[in-house]
Design a protein around this motif. Structure first.
Motif, PDB file in Angstrom:
ATOM      1  N   ALA A  75       0.931  -1.352   0.108  1.00  0.00           N
ATOM      2  CA  ALA A  75      -0.114  -0.043   0.046  1.00  0.00           C
ATOM      3  C   ALA A  75       1.140   1.074  -0.126  1.00  0.00           C
ATOM      4  O   ALA A  75       0.504   2.263  -0.574  1.00  0.00           O
ATOM      5  CB  ALA A  75      -0.837  -0.145   1.079  1.00  0.00           C
ATOM      6  N   ARG A  76       2.022   1.168   0.905  1.00  0.00           N
ATOM      7  CA  ARG A  76       2.705   2.340   0.843  1.00  0.00           C
ATOM      8  C   ARG A  76       3.489   2.554  -0.553  1.00  0.00           C
ATOM      9  O   ARG A  76       3.462   3.474  -1.013  1.00  0.00           O
ATOM     10  CB  ARG A  76       3.947   2.067   1.866  1.00  0.00           C
ATOM     11  CG  ARG A  76       3.482   2.245   3.224  1.00  0.00           C
ATOM     12  CD  ARG A  76       4.331   2.357   4.284  1.00  0.00           C
ATOM     13  NE  ARG A  76       3.899   2.112   5.531  1.00  0.00           N
ATOM     14  CZ  ARG A  76       4.020   0.996   6.274  1.00  0.00           C
ATOM     15  NH1 ARG A  76       4.343   0.008   5.575  1.00  0.00           N
ATOM     16  NH2 ARG A  76       3.390   0.970   7.489  1.00  0.00           N
ATOM     17  N   ALA A  77       3.782   1.614  -1.282  1.00  0.00           N
ATOM     18  CA  ALA A  77       4.512   1.624  -2.583  1.00  0.00           C
ATOM     19  C   ALA A  77       3.585   2.176  -3.833  1.00  0.00           C
ATOM     20  O   ALA A  77       3.869   2.840  -4.649  1.00  0.00           O
ATOM     21  CB  ALA A  77       5.223   0.141  -3.129  1.00  0.00           C
ATOM     22  N   MET A  97      -5.934   2.404   7.410  1.00  0.00           N
ATOM     23  CA  MET A  97      -6.726   3.303   6.937  1.00  0.00           C
ATOM     24  C   MET A  97      -6.144   4.494   6.058  1.00  0.00           C
ATOM     25  O   MET A  97      -6.605   5.256   5.028  1.00  0.00           O
ATOM     26  CB  MET A  97      -7.459   4.055   8.200  1.00  0.00           C
ATOM     27  CG  MET A  97      -8.742   3.204   8.310  1.00  0.00           C
ATOM     28  SD  MET A  97      -9.702   3.908   9.612  1.00  0.00           S
ATOM     29  CE  MET A  97     -10.721   5.626   9.005  1.00  0.00           C
ATOM     30  N   ALA A  98      -4.823   5.069   6.774  1.00  0.00           N
ATOM     31  CA  ALA A  98      -4.326   6.249   6.178  1.00  0.00           C
ATOM     32  C   ALA A  98      -3.689   5.798   4.655  1.00  0.00           C
ATOM     33  O   ALA A  98      -3.346   6.842   3.821  1.00  0.00           O
ATOM     34  CB  ALA A  98      -3.293   6.821   7.015  1.00  0.00           C
ATOM     35  N   LEU A  99      -3.564   4.377   4.239  1.00  0.00           N
ATOM     36  CA  LEU A  99      -2.881   4.043   3.145  1.00  0.00           C
ATOM     37  C   LEU A  99      -4.060   3.780   1.960  1.00  0.00           C
ATOM     38  O   LEU A  99      -3.761   3.332   1.094  1.00  0.00           O
ATOM     39  CB  LEU A  99      -2.278   2.656   3.361  1.00  0.00           C
ATOM     40  CG  LEU A  99      -0.900   3.223   4.492  1.00  0.00           C
ATOM     41  CD1 LEU A  99      -0.534   1.759   4.805  1.00  0.00           C
ATOM     42  CD2 LEU A  99      -0.070   4.134   3.786  1.00  0.00           C
ATOM     43  N   PRO A 142      -6.417   9.122   0.089  1.00  0.00           N
ATOM     44  CA  PRO A 142      -5.034   9.839   0.593  1.00  0.00           C
ATOM     45  C   PRO A 142      -4.672  10.802  -0.566  1.00  0.00           C
ATOM     46  O   PRO A 142      -4.997  10.542  -1.622  1.00  0.00           O
ATOM     47  CB  PRO A 142      -4.275   8.701   0.627  1.00  0.00           C
ATOM     48  CG  PRO A 142      -4.967   7.377   0.946  1.00  0.00           C
ATOM     49  CD  PRO A 142      -6.329   7.685   0.061  1.00  0.00           C
ATOM     50  N   ASP A 143      -3.995  12.032  -0.080  1.00  0.00           N
ATOM     51  CA  ASP A 143      -3.576  12.921  -0.998  1.00  0.00           C
ATOM     52  C   ASP A 143      -2.622  12.328  -2.252  1.00  0.00           C
ATOM     53  O   ASP A 143      -2.747  12.989  -3.071  1.00  0.00           O
ATOM     54  CB  ASP A 143      -2.888  13.861  -0.116  1.00  0.00           C
ATOM     55  CG  ASP A 143      -3.696  14.870   0.523  1.00  0.00           C
ATOM     56  OD1 ASP A 143      -4.958  14.686   0.398  1.00  0.00           O
ATOM     57  OD2 ASP A 143      -3.094  15.464   1.604  1.00  0.00           O
ATOM     58  N   ALA A 144      -1.873  11.258  -1.868  1.00  0.00           N
ATOM     59  CA  ALA A 144      -1.034  10.792  -2.821  1.00  0.00           C
ATOM     60  C   ALA A 144      -1.846   9.615  -3.656  1.00  0.00           C
ATOM     61  O   ALA A 144      -0.980   9.016  -4.595  1.00  0.00           O
ATOM     62  CB  ALA A 144       0.094  10.053  -2.031  1.00  0.00           C
ATOM     63  N   ALA A 145      -3.158   9.580  -3.723  1.00  0.00           N
ATOM     64  CA  ALA A 145      -3.541   8.703  -4.682  1.00  0.00           C
ATOM     65  C   ALA A 145      -4.663   9.041  -5.614  1.00  0.00           C
ATOM     66  O   ALA A 145      -5.733   8.616  -5.566  1.00  0.00           O
ATOM     67  CB  ALA A 145      -4.323   7.423  -3.580  1.00  0.00           C
TER      68      ALA A 145
END
Length: 156
Positions: A75-77, A97-99, A142-145
């Motif tokens: 999920a982080r990747a 949840m954050a990921l 998430p902002d990065a997704a």
């Protein structure tokens, strides 16, 4: 838009599941629903390799507990590449949840998996979802997704 056609932003799916029967059923279900399976893998390292390759992935369908490690690493990747994550698991840790864009509890009905993906897609597009599938929790994206728009797919 023609009647019966729906423009999708989630088209290409990476399935990360270490239970062979579940992985096979998921591939079959998503293919029948006109999703493209980028790859189906059962290991953290393989999933991260797909995400770091040139493969276009719109969504990672991910189990938390994998044979060789934690789906949280995958999920982080995915987050680093701006790819949305749907955890499909019977054991969802709070820190995930954050990921993730959402979590669907196992066991689930096939229609609930499709509904969860559609709810994530609607959430990304800023649309409200009338009813969430049974066993599904939708999180703030998430902002990065962000998901890049995919090709138009006939979703009949």
């Amino acid at each position: 838009m023609l009647f019966g056609r729906k423009k999708r932003s989630i088209v290409r799916v990476l399935v990360v599941e270490d239970e062979p029967l579940i992985a096979f059923d998921t591939e079959h279900l998503l293919s029948d629903a006109s999703y493209q399976i980028v790859a189906t893998v059962d290991r953290v390292a393989e999933a991260i390799a797909v995400l770091r390759s040139d493969s276009d992935v719109d969504l990672v369908l991910l189990d938390v507990n994998l044979a060789d490690g934690s789906g949280l690493d995958v999920a982080r990747a995915a987050g680093e590449r701006g790819v949305a994550v749907l955890f499909v698991t019977g054991n969802f840790p709070a820190e995930a949840m954050a990921l993730a864009a959402g979590c669907l509890a196992k066991p689930y009905q096939q229609r609930d998996l499709i509904g969860a993906i559609e709810a994530i897609e609607a959430n990304i597009a800023g649309r409200k979802t009338r009813r969430l599938p049974t066993g599904f929790r939708l999180f703030a994206i998430p902002d990065a997704a962000p998901v890049a728009p995919g090709p138009e797919v006939d979703a009949r």
